[in-house]
Design a protein around this motif. Structure first.
Motif, PDB file in Angstrom:
ATOM      1  N   ARG A  63      15.067  22.118  59.562  1.00 51.76           N
ATOM      2  CA  ARG A  63      16.094  23.014  59.001  1.00 51.76           C
ATOM      3  C   ARG A  63      15.850  24.421  59.536  1.00 51.76           C
ATOM      4  O   ARG A  63      14.736  24.945  59.445  1.00 51.76           O
ATOM      5  CB  ARG A  63      16.008  22.966  57.485  1.00 51.76           C
ATOM      6  N   ILE A  64      16.905  24.995  60.104  1.00 49.68           N
ATOM      7  CA  ILE A  64      16.784  26.295  60.781  1.00 49.68           C
ATOM      8  C   ILE A  64      17.714  27.310  60.142  1.00 49.68           C
ATOM      9  O   ILE A  64      18.908  27.034  59.963  1.00 49.68           O
ATOM     10  CB  ILE A  64      17.182  26.114  62.270  1.00 49.68           C
ATOM     11  N   LEU A  65      17.181  28.470  59.826  1.00 51.56           N
ATOM     12  CA  LEU A  65      18.038  29.567  59.349  1.00 51.56           C
ATOM     13  C   LEU A  65      18.868  30.053  60.535  1.00 51.56           C
ATOM     14  O   LEU A  65      18.311  30.373  61.593  1.00 51.56           O
ATOM     15  CB  LEU A  65      17.154  30.703  58.821  1.00 51.56           C
ATOM     16  N   ASP A  66      20.170  30.123  60.378  1.00 50.94           N
ATOM     17  CA  ASP A  66      21.040  30.544  61.483  1.00 50.94           C
ATOM     18  C   ASP A  66      21.025  32.072  61.576  1.00 50.94           C
ATOM     19  O   ASP A  66      21.738  32.762  60.834  1.00 50.94           O
ATOM     20  CB  ASP A  66      22.460  30.016  61.256  1.00 50.94           C
ATOM     21  N   GLN A  67      20.209  32.579  62.508  1.00 48.83           N
ATOM     22  CA  GLN A  67      20.018  34.042  62.606  1.00 48.83           C
ATOM     23  C   GLN A  67      21.255  34.756  63.120  1.00 48.83           C
ATOM     24  O   GLN A  67      21.367  35.971  62.998  1.00 48.83           O
ATOM     25  CB  GLN A  67      18.815  34.357  63.501  1.00 48.83           C
ATOM     26  N   ARG A  68      22.219  33.988  63.694  1.00 45.32           N
ATOM     27  CA  ARG A  68      23.435  34.642  64.191  1.00 45.32           C
ATOM     28  C   ARG A  68      24.246  35.231  63.043  1.00 45.32           C
ATOM     29  O   ARG A  68      25.061  36.126  63.243  1.00 45.32           O
ATOM     30  CB  ARG A  68      24.297  33.636  64.966  1.00 45.32           C
ATOM     31  N   LEU A  69      24.044  34.701  61.837  1.00 49.77           N
ATOM     32  CA  LEU A  69      24.854  35.152  60.696  1.00 49.77           C
ATOM     33  C   LEU A  69      24.217  36.306  59.933  1.00 49.77           C
ATOM     34  O   LEU A  69      24.850  36.917  59.072  1.00 49.77           O
ATOM     35  CB  LEU A  69      25.089  33.977  59.737  1.00 49.77           C
ATOM     36  N   LEU A  70      22.941  36.579  60.245  1.00 51.02           N
ATOM     37  CA  LEU A  70      22.251  37.665  59.530  1.00 51.02           C
ATOM     38  C   LEU A  70      22.769  39.017  59.988  1.00 51.02           C
ATOM     39  O   LEU A  70      23.158  39.157  61.133  1.00 51.02           O
ATOM     40  CB  LEU A  70      20.739  37.581  59.786  1.00 51.02           C
ATOM     41  N   PRO A  71      22.790  40.035  59.156  1.00 57.77           N
ATOM     42  CA  PRO A  71      22.308  40.049  57.772  1.00 57.77           C
ATOM     43  C   PRO A  71      23.392  39.705  56.751  1.00 57.77           C
ATOM     44  O   PRO A  71      23.156  39.821  55.541  1.00 57.77           O
ATOM     45  CB  PRO A  71      21.878  41.513  57.604  1.00 57.77           C
TER      46      PRO A  71
END
Ligand code: MRU
Length: 341
Positions: free
Chosen positions: A20-28
């Motif tokens: 499971r990967i946090l989608d960093q493209r959507l941060l912050p």
């Protein structure tokens, strides 16, 4: 002794049958996760920048190999390894992780393959957490009380398994009273500085201010900066440092202003097989990442652009390289070898 600081968010989570990967493209703006069920899924998430940062893409690739080994057959491993290595060419941590998993697979019997590679991937991940903690302490020892520092890109928790490299140093130094203020360069065109580093520093309650990349010279001249602290994607055998595009410019500016440039990176970032910085492959990404922001054009339609993802700073411009095994100073190939081999 327990390390006193926590990661701001869980960003890769090994579930045994998926990563499971946090989608960093959507941060912050948003916290959302992607499930990768195969090495191909991990390679795609890496290439598309859902996750990024040299140590983190290494850890994800190790888990990608564990997914490829799940059927307890070695047949799928070479293809998975090639796919993962191709996803992003500059950060050597990725190749280092894949090669480590291939070695484990080679020594494993077919029946125990899935278990052995998964165990090695978890170990690789945990090693990076410990490396970050050691780097944070070594790095903070180089700073004086109430330092004002500049950092570039995101070399924080989101880029590693643990607290981060450059941002790990900053967060630990802040914890022991050595940081007065951080200036984070926004890092055009992907904006890792504004989207990710500022977010992490604010979560960690570290006093921080965002600047555009072209403000760095003025800030160095007027804001009493004590150090520039960055991470790295690959360090060549002669100690030349490859990092996010813009680092080389910052290094030249720092030299002019008499400000030390500190590079923080784990041993997995050092590539003794590449003799010098000129031989490091520089990833060139889509021109659209320069021509558009969030899909909106910011240049005339039809304009040409190039997006070099990284640049190389000659080792002469680096004051210290901080690894989990110790501090390399003066920075040259001989000292790098002395500490790391
Ligand atoms: O393109 P990115 O976001 O993967 O680039 C990341 C960097 O250049 C970081 O500074 C580097 O990986 C060090 S991260 C601890």
């Amino acid at each position: 002794m327990k390390f006193p600081l926590k990661d701001p968010v869980r960003h890769i989570i090994w579930k045994g049958d998926r990563l499971r990967i946090l989608d960093q493209r959507l941060l912050p703006r948003r916290i959302a996760y992607i499930d990768c069920r195969s090495a191909a899924d991990v390679a795609k998430a890496t290439k598309d920048m859902a996750l990024r940062g040299a140590p983190l893409i290494g850890c994800a690739a190790a888990f990608g190999m564990a997914l490829a080994a799940r059927k307890n057959s070695k047949r799928e491993l070479p293809e998975a390894a090639a796919l993962l290595k191709k996803a992003r060419p500059t950060a050597v941590n990725l190749a280092c992780a894949v090669d480590r998993m291939l070695e484990v697979a080679r020594d494993s019997s077919n029946g125990g393959l899935a278990r052995d590679v998964a165990r090695a991937a978890v170990e690789f991940f945990e090693e990076d957490i410990r490396a970050n903690q050691a780097i944070a302490k070594f790095g903070a020892s180089l700073l004086k009380k109430n330092s004002r520092v500049i950092t570039h890109c995101n070399a924080g928790a989101l880029a590693t398994a643990g607290l981060g490299t450059a941002v790990g140093v900053i967060r630990y130094a802040h914890h022991i009273g050595k940081i007065e203020h951080v200036y984070a360069c926004e890092t055009r065109p992907y904006l890792q500085g504004s989207r990710l580093t500022l977010w992490e520093l604010m979560q960690g309650k570290v006093p921080a201010t965002l600047i555009t990349d072209n403000m760095a010279a003025h800030v160095m001249k007027t804001q009493r900066i004590d150090a520039v602290i960055v991470g790295s994607d690959r360090i060549a055998a002669n100690a030349d440092v490859c990092n996010k595009i813009g680092t080389y410019g910052l290094a030249i500016l720092a030299k002019h202003h008499g400000i030390p440039l500190i590079v923080a990176a784990p041993a997995t970032t050092v590539d003794f097989k590449t003799p010098d910085g000129d031989r490091i492959p520089i990833e060139e990404r889509s021109a659209l990442e320069v021509l558009e922001i969030h899909g909106r054009p910011i240049a005339p339609i039809g304009a040409k652009a190039r997006h070099f993802g990284f640049d190389v700073t000659p080792h002469e411009l680096v004051s210290a390289i901080v690894t989990e095994k110790g501090i390399i100073r003066p920075v040259n190939g001989r000292n790098l070898e002395k500490i790391l081999k």
